[in-house]
Motif scaffolding. Structure first.
Motif, PDB file in Angstrom:
ATOM      1  N   ARG A 184      -0.110  -0.043   4.313  1.00 46.02           N
ATOM      2  CA  ARG A 184       0.855  -0.363   5.361  1.00 46.02           C
ATOM      3  C   ARG A 184       0.618  -1.753   5.968  1.00 46.02           C
ATOM      4  O   ARG A 184       1.561  -2.497   6.213  1.00 46.02           O
ATOM      5  CB  ARG A 184       0.813   0.704   6.446  1.00 46.02           C
ATOM      6  CG  ARG A 184       2.137   0.916   7.104  1.00 46.02           C
ATOM      7  CD  ARG A 184       2.252   2.241   7.798  1.00 46.02           C
ATOM      8  NE  ARG A 184       1.037   2.621   8.459  1.00 46.02           N
ATOM      9  CZ  ARG A 184       0.500   3.828   8.377  1.00 46.02           C
ATOM     10  NH1 ARG A 184       1.056   4.760   7.650  1.00 46.02           N
ATOM     11  NH2 ARG A 184      -0.614   4.102   9.018  1.00 46.02           N
ATOM     12  N   HIS A 228       1.769  -4.281   3.552  1.00 48.53           N
ATOM     13  CA  HIS A 228       3.245  -4.262   3.562  1.00 48.53           C
ATOM     14  C   HIS A 228       3.789  -5.093   4.739  1.00 48.53           C
ATOM     15  O   HIS A 228       4.745  -5.861   4.580  1.00 48.53           O
ATOM     16  CB  HIS A 228       3.713  -2.803   3.660  1.00 48.53           C
ATOM     17  CG  HIS A 228       5.197  -2.639   3.830  1.00 48.53           C
ATOM     18  ND1 HIS A 228       6.063  -2.604   2.765  1.00 48.53           N
ATOM     19  CD2 HIS A 228       5.958  -2.495   4.945  1.00 48.53           C
ATOM     20  CE1 HIS A 228       7.300  -2.448   3.217  1.00 48.53           C
ATOM     21  NE2 HIS A 228       7.263  -2.377   4.538  1.00 48.53           N
ATOM     22  N   SER A 229       3.171  -4.945   5.913  1.00 47.36           N
ATOM     23  CA  SER A 229       3.622  -5.692   7.095  1.00 47.36           C
ATOM     24  C   SER A 229       3.418  -7.185   6.910  1.00 47.36           C
ATOM     25  O   SER A 229       4.278  -7.994   7.275  1.00 47.36           O
ATOM     26  CB  SER A 229       2.851  -5.234   8.333  1.00 47.36           C
ATOM     27  OG  SER A 229       3.177  -3.903   8.622  1.00 47.36           O
ATOM     28  N   LYS A 234       3.307  -8.775   4.095  1.00 49.45           N
ATOM     29  CA  LYS A 234       4.299  -9.200   3.099  1.00 49.45           C
ATOM     30  C   LYS A 234       5.662  -9.428   3.759  1.00 49.45           C
ATOM     31  O   LYS A 234       6.310 -10.456   3.554  1.00 49.45           O
ATOM     32  CB  LYS A 234       4.433  -8.120   2.015  1.00 49.45           C
ATOM     33  CG  LYS A 234       5.519  -8.419   0.982  1.00 49.45           C
ATOM     34  CD  LYS A 234       5.848  -7.216   0.125  1.00 49.45           C
ATOM     35  CE  LYS A 234       6.726  -6.227   0.883  1.00 49.45           C
ATOM     36  NZ  LYS A 234       7.147  -5.087   0.045  1.00 49.45           N
ATOM     37  N   GLU A 255      -0.365  -4.267  -1.657  1.00 47.48           N
ATOM     38  CA  GLU A 255       0.444  -3.094  -1.285  1.00 47.48           C
ATOM     39  C   GLU A 255       0.627  -2.157  -2.477  1.00 47.48           C
ATOM     40  O   GLU A 255       0.553  -0.936  -2.334  1.00 47.48           O
ATOM     41  CB  GLU A 255       1.822  -3.559  -0.778  1.00 47.48           C
ATOM     42  CG  GLU A 255       2.722  -2.415  -0.333  1.00 47.48           C
ATOM     43  CD  GLU A 255       4.163  -2.841  -0.035  1.00 47.48           C
ATOM     44  OE1 GLU A 255       4.460  -4.050  -0.085  1.00 47.48           O
ATOM     45  OE2 GLU A 255       4.975  -1.952   0.237  1.00 47.48           O
TER      46      GLU A 255
END
Lengths: 110, 343
Positions: A55, A58-59, A61, A80
């Protein structure tokens, strides 16, 4: 500054669409909040917490894409999707972020 | 085309995304509230009305998929348009969002023109839903409206076991004759308000009102644990409320109201009857006739609440019931057992 670290046209578009003052504030928020994300990422390596690991990457990115930080977004995406926790990859990502932060700060002051 | 504006809920765990999205929708003239995960969003949805949900997928506590599932299972939120905004990887995840009921999917970083178009179409849809709901609400009870929305509209019935309750003001015609028409309507309104409250608070629906008579159904379209017990409790509550109303009336020098209740449990055929353009949720069958006969019988035996053997069986053994003399009702070939309950 290579274009892959920060693509200046992405930031220009953000300024045009949202207003320059807002775009600048948002960039500052990104740089600031990234520290929290790296703290989460490092913590997840230590605790072997795959969910938080995925997570946080992901943030990073997602935000990198907003500011045209191409290399940062690609490295974060690799993390990720990797499916395994890798401390060395996090260190590389951190170094990429530092380069990105320098380039983005230069763009804000330029 | 006139641009529509609405109140949007932005759900995203990423601060940069929240700020950017809020600014984007505010620039389009909308009002925005934010939640930093799905759990907070569900709480906010329970407390306030929103027109569109802008939902991220990857979130701690409760992710976007879980939010979509929760919305799907909630009749009051099922029609809320959801636009998923995410940079989640993989086409299968996008497909999953749509399958779970999301209206649309926009990849991040969100393109403003695309966002504007999707928001407009979602707001239009929300307006249509609201209008539909408003119309349904006017012509049907909430339970029937929900049943219609869940299962769609179809003329036709199904066999179910339910409890039917009839109630009626005794000698209402004689009572209302000396009264001005306005006062009669006002009295009926007070009476109906009390009856509706008692029926719905026990899980039943009022599906017929004629003059001073009322028919309520327990166990359909929404199931209740013990329809017989619910109907009897509702009748007792109504009876108590009528007593209170009578105290007021006596103080004002007005005549007391006497209301009779008939309750029967058994198989009924329930469903929508009518035509495609005008139909009501109703039920028919021997149980309905029996409840009506029992209600009429209250005058003869001078009891407030009468019910049949099937209803008696479903009440607790300790209920203070009284078995009366069997009666031969019109339309029934055999003697019927009749019970009453002390208030």
């Amino acid at each position: 500054m290579t274009k892959d670290i920060i693509d200046p046209t992405v930031f220009e578009e953000l300024c045009a669409a949202m207003g320059e003052d807002f775009a600048r504030e948002l960039a500052a928020t990104f740089l600031d909040d990234a520290e929290n994300m790296f703290a989460e990422l490092k913590g997840s390596v230590k605790n072997q917490d795959a969910d938080t690991y995925r997570r946080a990457a992901h943030s990073i990115k997602s935000n990198a894409q907003t500011f045209g930080a191409i290399t940062l977004s690609e490295r974060a995406r690799d993390i990720e999707l990797s499916g395994e926790i890798d401390g060395a990859a996090v260190d590389v990502l951190r170094a990429t972020f530092d380069q990105t932060a320098t380039a983005l700060t230069g763009l804000l002051n330029g | 085309m006139v641009e529509k504006t609405g109140h949007l809920l932005i759900v995203d765990d990423n601060k940069v995304n929240r700020i950017l999205m809020t600014r984007s929708v505010e620039m389009l003239g909308h009002r925005a509230s934010v939640a930093h995960n799905g759990k907070v969003a569900m709480q906010m949805l329970a407390e306030d009305d929103y027109d569109v949900l802008l939902l991220d997928i990857e979130m701690p506590e409760m992710d976007g998929f879980q939010v979509l599932e929760a919305l799907k299972g909630d009749p009051t939120l099922r029609d809320l348009p959801v636009i998923v905004t995410s940079s989640v990887e993989g086409l299968e995840n996008v497909v999953r969002c749509i399958e779970l009921g999301a209206e649309d999917y926009i990849a991040k970083p969100v393109n403003k023109v695309l966002l504007q178009a999707r928001l407009n179409s979602s707001l239009e849809r929300k307006q249509l839903y609201d209008e539909q709901k408003r119309l349904l609400g006017r012509f049907a009870t909430e339970e029937v409206a929900q049943d219609l929305q869940a299962s769609g509209f179809a003329i036709g019935g199904s066999r179910i076991t339910a409890t039917v309750l009839f109630c009626d003001i005794r000698d209402f015609t004689a009572l209302s004759e000396p009264m001005p028409p306005e006062a009669t309507i006002e009295l009926l309104n007070t009476y109906y308000t009390l009856m509706f409250e008692a029926v719905t608070s026990h899980g039943g629906i009022v599906n017929l009102m004629v003059g001073d008579g009322l028919m309520a159904l327990f166990g359909a379209p929404q199931p209740v644990d013990n329809s017989a017990q619910s109907a009897i409790s509702a009748a007792q509550e109504m009876s108590r409320m009528i007593d209170m109303l009578n105290e007021e009336r006596t103080a004002l020098g007005e005549k007391r109201l006497k209301v009779g209740f008939g309750v029967a449990t058994g198989e009924v055929v329930a469903g929508y009857a009518g035509t495609q353009t005008r139909a009501t949720y109703t039920c028919i069958g021997k149980t309905v006739n029996l409840a009506a006969r029992l209600e009429a019988h209250t005058k003869i035996v001078d009891r407030a609440i009468l019910f049949d053997a099937e209803t008696r069986q479903n009440l607790s053994a300790s209920a203070d019931c009284e078995q009366l003399e069997e009666a031969l009702f019109k339309g029934f070939s055999e003697l019927t057992e009749v019970f009453s309950i002390r208030n």
